[in-house]
Design an enzyme around this catalytic site. Structure first.
Site: not given
Ligand code: GUN
Length: 292
Positions: A52, A119, A96
């Site tokens: 990311k 998100d 996350q």
């Molecule tokens: N853990 C696995 N996929 C994601 C996601 O898209 N966002 C977040 N914050 N955590 C994750």
């Protein structure tokens, strides 16, 4: 059979985002700024967050990584989130997941200001998606919708069978595909582990979204000729021939299913690359206050 190339499409959209960020900069505007919170040292999470941050760099979006020790308290994290909510320099942020066991993810997600929830996991954003209001749509369902839109896959009036009812993929994509919109207006059947006669349903589907997390679950005999198949599975299976020691496997038995399809996504290189793009698009949206 058309291969729905998520990697190529994601690269194209990245260029478009980079151009838009450049225009904001040239006009003297504020450069969009994403923050990512990570607690602990989970290898998978560090890799995802790394992707990311790298994608942000590639398009000129600023990013800040806040990494905290596994042992920090829930109260400490909640305070950090409040600080991010109040920091006007940060347009949007993500926490996350998964979090260490002693931290309640629901409490954490509820603390995020929905206006900065890029998100799209906060109940306010989920609720707005259900009502068809402007909202942050979470990464995977939004990535699938972009793929459908750019490849001009007709959804109106089609029977779409979604396999898997998770809060982050199956349920939201079923809502988006059935909504009154350009990439919606489908008749949707949402299937899950307790569905009877699943094969009967998938055999009727014009579009199948496989999002249950079981490698090679969808086999050739479950798909009708000419169907569109979107594979959301990304299970890591051990592979000694690969440098990382694993490889990704989708939920679709590709070799059997692909010859029957009018279009299909590969794994890797299908839905996966589109999810990071969605986060970038949401960060851009946040910087323009489009969801306030
Ligand atoms: N853990 C696995 N996929 C994601 C996601 O898209 N966002 C977040 N914050 N955590 C994750």
């Amino acid at each position: 059979m058309l291969l729905l190339d998520g990697k190529k499409l994601a690269d194209e959209i990245k260029l478009e985002i980079a151009r838009e960020v450049q225009q904001i900069k040239l006009a003297g505007g504020k450069v969009p700024h994403l923050a990512a919170v990570i607690v602990g040292n989970d290898g998978g999470s560090l890799t995802y967050v790394g992707h990311k941050v790298k994608a942000c760099e590639e398009v000129g979006i600023r990013s800040s990584l806040l990494q905290f020790d596994e042992t920090v308290t829930e109260e400490f994290i909640l305070k950090e989130i409040t600080k991010l909510n109040e920091n006007s320099d940060i347009d949007g942020f993500i926490v996350q997941l998964p979090l260490p066991k002693h931290i309640d993810p629901d409490k954490v997600l509820l603390r995020i200001d929905p206006k900065k929830d890029v998100d799209g996991f906060h109940p306010v954003n989920m609720g707005k998606v259900v009502l068809g209001l402007p909202a942050y749509i979470s990464a995977t369902p939004q990535g699938i919708i972009k793929l459908i839109e750019r490849y001009k896959i007709e959804t109106q009036g089609k029977h779409c069978v979604v396999v898997g009812r998770s809060n982050i993929v199956g349920r939201p994509i079923s809502i988006l595909l059935s909504s009154k919109s350009k990439t919606g207006n489908a008749t949707v059947t949402l299937c899950h582990s307790k569905t009877n006669n699943l094969k009967e349903l998938t055999l009727q589907a014009d579009i199948i979204i496989a999002a249950l997390g079981k490698p090679e679950f969808l086999t050739g005999d479950m798909v009708k000729e000419g169907a569109v198949v979107i594979d959301v599975g990304t299970t890591r299976v051990p592979d000694t021939t690969s440098k990382s020691g694993y490889r990704l496997k989708g939920d679709v038995k590709f070799d059997e299913v692909a010859p029957k399809c009018s279009a299909i996504t590969p794994v890797p290189g299908g839905v996966g690359p589109m999810t990071v793009i969605s986060l970038l698009l949401n960060t851009l949206k946040a910087s323009k206050h489009e969801v306030d």
